[in-house]
Design a protein around this motif. Structure first.
Motif, short mmCIF file in Angstrom:
data_model
loop_
_atom_site.label_atom_id
_atom_site.label_comp_id
_atom_site.label_asym_id
_atom_site.label_seq_id
_atom_site.Cartn_x
_atom_site.Cartn_y
_atom_site.Cartn_z
N GLY A 42 0.84 -1.19 0.00
CA GLY A 42 0.00 0.00 0.00
C GLY A 42 0.88 1.25 0.00
N ALA A 43 0.28 2.40 -0.38
CA ALA A 43 1.08 3.63 -0.43
C ALA A 43 0.22 4.86 -0.17
CB ALA A 43 1.75 3.75 -1.80
N PHE A 44 0.89 5.89 0.35
CA PHE A 44 0.31 7.23 0.39
C PHE A 44 1.15 8.09 -0.54
CE2 PHE A 44 -0.62 5.85 4.82
CZ PHE A 44 -2.00 5.99 4.80
N ILE A 45 0.46 8.89 -1.37
CA ILE A 45 1.19 9.93 -2.10
C ILE A 45 0.74 11.25 -1.49
CG2 ILE A 45 1.56 11.09 -4.30
CD1 ILE A 45 1.34 8.41 -5.70
N VAL A 46 1.72 12.05 -1.07
CA VAL A 46 1.43 13.28 -0.34
C VAL A 46 1.79 14.48 -1.22
CG1 VAL A 46 1.91 14.57 1.79
CG2 VAL A 46 2.10 12.07 1.79
N PHE A 47 0.90 15.48 -1.28
CA PHE A 47 1.29 16.76 -1.88
C PHE A 47 0.91 17.88 -0.93
CE2 PHE A 47 -2.65 18.77 -3.44
CZ PHE A 47 -3.56 17.72 -3.40
N ASP A 48 1.46 19.07 -1.21
CA ASP A 48 1.29 20.23 -0.34
C ASP A 48 0.25 21.16 -0.99
OD1 ASP A 48 1.57 22.72 0.86
OD2 ASP A 48 3.77 22.67 0.92
N VAL A 49 -0.87 21.36 -0.32
CA VAL A 49 -1.95 22.15 -0.94
C VAL A 49 -1.57 23.61 -1.19
CG1 VAL A 49 -3.82 20.70 -0.03
CG2 VAL A 49 -3.06 22.68 1.30
N THR A 50 -0.51 24.06 -0.57
CA THR A 50 -0.10 25.47 -0.76
C THR A 50 0.84 25.62 -1.96
OG1 THR A 50 1.90 25.37 0.63
CG2 THR A 50 -0.19 25.80 1.77
N CYS A 92 -3.48 2.89 -3.25
CA CYS A 92 -2.75 4.12 -2.98
C CYS A 92 -3.74 5.22 -2.59
CB CYS A 92 -1.98 4.51 -4.24
SG CYS A 92 -0.99 5.97 -4.04
N VAL A 93 -3.50 5.88 -1.49
CA VAL A 93 -4.36 6.96 -1.01
C VAL A 93 -3.62 8.28 -1.18
CG1 VAL A 93 -5.41 7.94 1.08
CG2 VAL A 93 -5.70 5.50 0.57
N LEU A 94 -4.34 9.26 -1.74
CA LEU A 94 -3.74 10.58 -2.01
C LEU A 94 -4.01 11.51 -0.82
CD1 LEU A 94 -2.39 12.52 -4.05
CD2 LEU A 94 -4.68 12.96 -5.01
N LEU A 95 -2.95 12.14 -0.32
CA LEU A 95 -3.10 13.04 0.82
C LEU A 95 -2.79 14.48 0.41
CD1 LEU A 95 -1.37 10.95 3.65
CD2 LEU A 95 -3.76 10.91 2.90
N ALA A 96 -3.81 15.34 0.53
CA ALA A 96 -3.64 16.77 0.24
C ALA A 96 -3.29 17.44 1.56
CB ALA A 96 -4.94 17.31 -0.34
N ASN A 97 -1.99 17.54 1.82
CA ASN A 97 -1.54 17.94 3.16
C ASN A 97 -1.41 19.46 3.32
OD1 ASN A 97 -0.68 17.23 5.80
ND2 ASN A 97 1.44 17.66 5.20
N LYS A 98 -1.37 19.87 4.57
CA LYS A 98 -1.28 21.28 5.01
C LYS A 98 -2.62 22.00 4.77
CE LYS A 98 3.69 21.38 4.02
NZ LYS A 98 4.88 22.13 3.68
N CYS A 99 -3.71 21.26 4.95
CA CYS A 99 -5.03 21.86 4.71
C CYS A 99 -5.39 22.92 5.74
CB CYS A 99 -6.11 20.79 4.59
SG CYS A 99 -6.51 20.01 6.16
N ASP A 100 -4.52 23.10 6.71
CA ASP A 100 -4.71 24.22 7.65
C ASP A 100 -4.28 25.54 7.03
OD1 ASP A 100 -1.58 24.57 8.77
OD2 ASP A 100 -2.10 22.54 8.18
N GLN A 101 -3.71 25.48 5.81
CA GLN A 101 -3.20 26.68 5.12
C GLN A 101 -4.10 27.00 3.91
OE1 GLN A 101 0.34 28.09 5.72
NE2 GLN A 101 -0.28 27.19 7.66
N PRO A 102 -3.99 28.23 3.35
CA PRO A 102 -4.74 28.55 2.13
C PRO A 102 -4.31 27.62 0.98
CG PRO A 102 -3.77 30.53 3.09
CD PRO A 102 -3.21 29.37 3.85
N LYS A 103 -5.31 27.16 0.17
CA LYS A 103 -5.01 26.13 -0.85
C LYS A 103 -4.87 26.73 -2.24
CE LYS A 103 -8.27 23.60 1.83
NZ LYS A 103 -9.68 23.25 1.85
N GLU A 104 -4.09 26.05 -3.06
CA GLU A 104 -3.85 26.47 -4.44
C GLU A 104 -4.29 25.36 -5.40
OE1 GLU A 104 0.17 27.00 -5.86
OE2 GLU A 104 0.37 28.93 -4.84
#
Ligand code: GTP
Ligand code: MG
Length: 323
Positions: A196-204, A233-245
């Protein structure tokens, strides 16, 4: 290892195998036919461990079973479901079986211990530099967060133990792979045998989202489940505490994107505020368990087919197994 051979006259059958990860002992169908109308006792005579490779090979170790020639209703039935398998606890070993000094009835041993299941899963955490992979793992495993950024070099590891339910213990071996590794040539090695996998990106930072597809195709091209399908594979849109782009602002489009790119699910997460990390892990583990059950059932079926065709070929060629 001592060889406490059972004193009864017996037939040694060296055809079973134990699937350590799946905690099953598989007994080929032609062997079951031998005991159709009788009740027999099976002994584990020898357990030979082989290196365990979960994603590639469903087989763990060879077993030798002994079958007393005399049948008796005091002996357990060979198979309760007739599918040629025994559920077997992962912790079992030859030593466990012989420690008591007496031969253990496999079926009663199995039924006593079959409630406890123990899984070890290798999970990859990948994505661009600074997306928050290490922070997510630290939050999930160690329950803390720091703003301080120190880039991971190569790969780091963490172990998360989950009491999934009262009968299931799951160990997640988390592989925290440095973002810069996408430009290196080690990912094939790191991905090996992951389930299994997580792919992480930074929403900012929209460019980290643009890399997601590259990470996904790198992953799918280098690791597959034993049936050749992509690992969940689960996609993680991380830093959602910040303004998103970017696309992350449109959840409908995100759904479509995940479908098109074969993600099991996606979650907005924050390692900082502890948002959705447990939930994302739960979704991934649920999918892994589902796959495990399916592949397990398939491999049991295949084992039956394999044993029969192997025997037929041997007979055709006039060669018989000497075991
Ligand atoms: P590499 O190891 O270089 O691949 O990076 P990484 O993906 O492991 O990133 P890391 O977890 O080190 O986080 C990078 C920076 O983002 C750090 O300063 C973290 O504190 C910060 N960070 C991580 N997650 C979050 C989050 O959810 N919210 C906020 N605001 N900052 C975060
Ligand atoms: Mg890191």
């Amino acid at each position: 290892m001592k060889s406490d051979a059972p004193s009864e006259q017996k037939t040694i059958v060296k055809v079973g195998h134990i699937e350590k990860r799946r905690k099953k002992i598989v007994v080929p169908p032609q062997y079951l036919k031998m005991s159709d109308n009788t009740h027999h006792k099976l002994f584990v005579e020898k357990l030979k461990s082989r290196p365990f490779t979960p994603a590639r090979s469903p087989r763990g170790a060879q077993i030798h079973l002994s079958l007393p020639e005399t049948s008796s209703s005091a002996f357990g039935r060979v198979t309760p479901e007739g599918d040629g398998s025994f559920i077997f606890p992962k912790s079992v070993s030859e030593i466990d079986l012989w420690r008591s000094g007496e031969k253990t009835d496999l079926l009663s041993y199995a039924s006593k211990n079959s409630e406890k299941k123990d899984h070890l899963y290798k999970i990859l955490v990948i994505g661009d530099l600074g997306a928050g992979k290490t922070s997510i793992i630290k939050r999930y495993v160690h329950r803390f967060f720091t703003q301080h950024y120190r880039a991971t070099i190569g790969v780091d590891f963490a172990l998360k133990v989950l009491n999934w339910d009262e009968n299931t213990l799951i160990r997640l071996q988390l592989w925290d792979i440095a973002g810069q590794e996408r430009y290196g040539n080690m990912t094939r090695v790191y991905y090996k045998e992951a389930v299994g996998a997580f792919i992480v990106f930074d929403v900012t930072r929209v460019n980290t989202f643009e890399s997601v597809a590259k990470w996904k195709s790198d992953l799918d091209s280098k690791v597959q489940l034993s049936d050749g399908s992509p690992i969940p594979c689960v996609l993680l849109a991380n830093k959602c505490d910040q303004p998103k782009e970017g696309l992350i602002n449109n959840s409908h489009k995100m759904e479509e994107y995940c479908k098109e790119n074969s993600f099991t699910a996606w979650f907005e997460t924050s390692a900082k505020d502890n948002i959705n990390i447990d939930e994302a892990a739960k979704a991934l583990v649920t999918k892994i368990l589902e796959n495990d059950t399916l592949l397990n059932a398939e491999s049991s079926k295949d084992e039956g087919k394999f044993s029969i065709s192997k025997e037929t070929n041997a007979q055709k060629n006039g060669k018989m197994c000497s075991c």
